[in-house]
Design a protein around this motif. Structure first.
Motif, PDB file in Angstrom:
ATOM      1  N   ALA A  45      -0.397  -3.385   6.205  1.00 33.45           N
ATOM      2  CA  ALA A  45      -0.727  -1.764   6.687  1.00 33.45           C
ATOM      3  C   ALA A  45       0.144  -1.224   6.532  1.00 33.45           C
ATOM      4  O   ALA A  45       0.184   0.706   5.862  1.00 33.45           O
ATOM      5  N   LEU A  46       1.665  -1.425   5.861  1.00 33.28           N
ATOM      6  CA  LEU A  46       2.474  -0.801   5.818  1.00 33.28           C
ATOM      7  C   LEU A  46       2.254   0.192   4.471  1.00 33.28           C
ATOM      8  O   LEU A  46       2.311   0.883   3.996  1.00 33.28           O
ATOM      9  N   ALA A  47       1.965  -1.075   3.425  1.00 33.05           N
ATOM     10  CA  ALA A  47       1.228  -0.400   1.867  1.00 33.05           C
ATOM     11  C   ALA A  47       0.372   0.016   2.317  1.00 33.05           C
ATOM     12  O   ALA A  47       0.310   1.762   1.349  1.00 33.05           O
ATOM     13  N   GLN A  48      -1.180   0.111   2.902  1.00 31.22           N
ATOM     14  CA  GLN A  48      -2.295   1.196   3.179  1.00 31.22           C
ATOM     15  C   GLN A  48      -1.278   2.653   2.855  1.00 31.22           C
ATOM     16  O   GLN A  48      -1.374   3.645   3.163  1.00 31.22           O
ATOM     17  N   VAL A  49      -0.363   2.745   3.894  1.00 26.14           N
ATOM     18  CA  VAL A  49       0.856   3.774   4.724  1.00 26.14           C
ATOM     19  C   VAL A  49       1.119   4.493   3.601  1.00 26.14           C
ATOM     20  O   VAL A  49       1.109   5.259   3.122  1.00 26.14           O
ATOM     21  N   LYS A  50       1.630   3.624   2.455  1.00 30.61           N
ATOM     22  CA  LYS A  50       2.470   4.292   1.454  1.00 30.61           C
ATOM     23  C   LYS A  50       1.298   4.906   0.395  1.00 30.61           C
ATOM     24  O   LYS A  50       2.020   6.146   0.159  1.00 30.61           O
ATOM     25  N   LYS A  51      -0.053   4.062   0.180  1.00 26.39           N
ATOM     26  CA  LYS A  51      -0.893   4.782  -0.507  1.00 26.39           C
ATOM     27  C   LYS A  51      -1.261   5.840  -0.273  1.00 26.39           C
ATOM     28  O   LYS A  51      -1.529   7.127  -1.334  1.00 26.39           O
ATOM     29  N   ALA A  52      -1.438   6.142   0.963  1.00 26.39           N
ATOM     30  CA  ALA A  52      -2.201   7.512   1.648  1.00 26.39           C
ATOM     31  C   ALA A  52      -1.069   8.240   1.534  1.00 26.39           C
ATOM     32  O   ALA A  52      -1.732   9.646   1.263  1.00 26.39           O
ATOM     33  N   ALA A  53       0.287   7.870   1.928  1.00 28.64           N
ATOM     34  CA  ALA A  53       1.271   8.986   2.169  1.00 28.64           C
ATOM     35  C   ALA A  53       0.959   9.144   0.642  1.00 28.64           C
ATOM     36  O   ALA A  53       1.088  10.608  -0.058  1.00 28.64           O
ATOM     37  N   ALA A  54       1.946   8.546  -0.622  1.00 27.42           N
ATOM     38  CA  ALA A  54       1.400   8.861  -1.851  1.00 27.42           C
ATOM     39  C   ALA A  54      -0.145  10.281  -2.875  1.00 27.42           C
ATOM     40  O   ALA A  54       0.292  11.141  -3.230  1.00 27.42           O
ATOM     41  N   ARG A  55      -0.667   9.647  -2.162  1.00 31.79           N
ATOM     42  CA  ARG A  55      -2.267  10.867  -2.055  1.00 31.79           C
ATOM     43  C   ARG A  55      -2.105  11.616  -1.243  1.00 31.79           C
ATOM     44  O   ARG A  55      -2.625  13.302  -2.197  1.00 31.79           O
ATOM     45  N   VAL A  56      -1.441  12.420   0.033  1.00 34.42           N
ATOM     46  CA  VAL A  56      -1.880  13.457   0.655  1.00 34.42           C
ATOM     47  C   VAL A  56      -0.366  14.300  -0.231  1.00 34.42           C
ATOM     48  O   VAL A  56      -0.678  15.313  -0.193  1.00 34.42           O
ATOM     49  N   ASN A  57       0.748  13.090  -0.536  1.00 35.96           N
ATOM     50  CA  ASN A  57       1.956  14.303  -1.207  1.00 35.96           C
ATOM     51  C   ASN A  57       1.896  14.812  -2.421  1.00 35.96           C
ATOM     52  O   ASN A  57       2.190  15.738  -2.626  1.00 35.96           O
TER      53      ASN A  57
END
Length: 480
Positions: A45-57
């Protein structure tokens, strides 16, 4: 073989083939406590957060597109489970989950740098803090991952397993809808029920528990992400919180939204307390089901012996031929564990101090353990107990015929006190109810036959203004 990694405390040696960096290595050395690893579902789940954050940023212009792509590629490998061996940290670490958050940051950065041709680990071109953790803090990433991991475990594992058991019990309830047996209250003989009615209570209890859990899920779907360190959102783009919630909802297919108050999302865990309460409700229902079937199956000659439970394995190392209700025992034991886990969650969630609760790892560890135990338990109980159990119809009929509480049917005709006299005489003199009633001259033989009919005692008394419809339930004997 090792390589040198650095953090704010200086240099430290890390295994050469490990994707993690300095902070993970320090946690690994400093917290050699217990054998419970951080749940891998939280890591994913943390990795899902990191992936989503990279896309949004990247979309918001906060991160170069090429760096974002590297992060996404490495994060996908973590999410898939390909890199599970690179997450060695235990539950018993910092209460914010910072070290597991950094473990994920470092592994993603370490793998991304390898993809970029720079070798394992390091901080270039992808930095674990500046890039992977951009616009984030452990204080909002970890609770976000907690919520995602819990929701995924419930939707993908627990609910299907509960439904499997629930449907199995409903099938048995329909199978025995017309089988009349003795009801029991206070563990003592009571008025009749059908075995189907008895089993229908289990179905309803599981439905209620499922609804209790479902009622907590909208709040669990509210994410702390975007609150950063203390809830203010410092160092995050003003549009980051809403955007990452939408990104995560799309990626996970879960009903996720941005928490309306990030201060509460970081410092309190009431949504998870409510969820744990729902899980506790399910555990209570499972305990009832397990214990009732264990009682009904007791015997085979000195107990109730009304239900024949599957004989899955020998029951004793000294008593030949003994078979025990092991599936009931396993289900009730795991229910005990879940009840204990709920106490831990309640205490841990009460320890939010000022702007942060620092008992996060133990909260999610216990919630995920409860979900896993009950999901496995429901599947196992259905497969190895409920699917193969059978009613001992002869034993049920014997108990019903010899029961004294059929006398309750006479209350409306001769009154409670007179009916009690019949029951007392029958018990003390080892008579049938019919014989005792006739001996006391309280009813005639014909009246007893008309009024004491177990198949008519399974529902409310029909209104005098309407005629009773013939029922499909039939007694298996002539009642005396």
């Amino acid at each position: 073989m090792s390589r040198t990694e650095t953090d704010s405390l200086g240099a430290i040696e890390v295994p050469a083939n490990a994707y993690w960096g300095a902070q993970t290595q320090r946690s690994k050395l400093n917290f050699a406590i217990g054998s419970q690893p951080m749940p891998i579902s939280v890591v994913h789940a943390l990795a899902q957060v990191k992936k989503a954050a990279a896309r949004v940023n990247s979309r918001l212009g906060e991160l170069p597109e090429d760096i974002a792509k590297l992060i996404e590629q490495a994060a996908d490998e973590v999410i898939s489970g390909k890199l599970d061996e690179h997450f060695p940290l235990v539950v018993w670490q910092t209460g914010s989950g910072t070290q597991s958050n950094m473990n994920v940051n470092e592994v993603i950065a370490g793998r991304a740098n390898e993809i970029a041709g720079q070798g394992i680990g390091g901080k270039s071109p992808v930095h674990p803090n500046d890039h992977v953790n951009r616009a984030q803090s452990s204080n909002d990433c970890f609770p976000t991952a907690m919520h995602i991991a819990a929701l995924q475990a419930i939707e993908h594992d627990l609910f299907p397993a509960v439904k499997m058991l629930r449907d199995g019990l409903e099938q048995q309830a329909k199978r025995y809808a017309n089988l009349v047996k003795t009801g029991r209250t206070h563990m003592m003989d009571a008025t009749p029920v059908t075995f189907g009615q008895e089993l229908s209570a289990f179905v309803a209890q599981l439905d209620y528990a499922t609804h209790a859990i479902e009622a907590t899920l909208p709040a669990v779907g509210q994410l702390a992400q975007g609150g950063t360190a203390v809830g203010t959102g410092l160092n995050a783009n003003a549009n980051f919180a809403e955007n990452i919630a939408r990104e995560l909802a799309s990626a996970t297919k879960l009903n996720l939204t941005s928490a309306p108050n990030k201060f509460a999302a970081l410092a309190g865990h009431e949504p998870l307390v409510s969820l744990s309460g729902g899980l506790k409700t399910l555990a209570v229902a499972l305990m009832k089901i397990a214990n009732d079937l264990r009682l009904l199956g007791s015997g085979p000659r000195a107990g109730l012996a009304e239900v024949l439970l599957p004989a899955n394995e020998p029951g004793s190392s000294i008593m030949p031929g003994k078979v025990n209700p092991t599936q009931c025992e396993a289900l009730s034991m795991l229910a005990c564990q879940v009840l204990g886990n709920d106490v831990t969650v309640n205490i841990a969630a009460s320890q939010g101090h000022l702007q942060l609760n620092v008992f996060k790892p133990v909260i999610i560890h216990n919630i995920l353990e409860s979900i896993e135990l009950m999901a496995d338990g429901c599947r196992n109980f259905q497969e190895h107990c409920v699917a193969g159990m059978q009613a001992n119809e002869q034993q049920m009929a014997d108990h019903l015929e010899n029961g004294l509480m059929l006398v309750t049917a006479l209350n409306r005709h001769i009154g409670y006190d007179n009916a009690a006299k019949i029951a007392k005489k029958a018990y003390e003199e080892n008579l049938t109810l019919r014989a005792a009633a006739i001996a006391l001259e309280l009813v005639t033989d014909e009246q007893f036959s008309e009024w004491v009919r177990p198949e008519d005692m399974l529902h409310p008394t029909p209104s005098k203004s309407t005629s009773a419809k013939p029922g499909s339930i039939t007694a298996r004997r002539s009642w005396s």
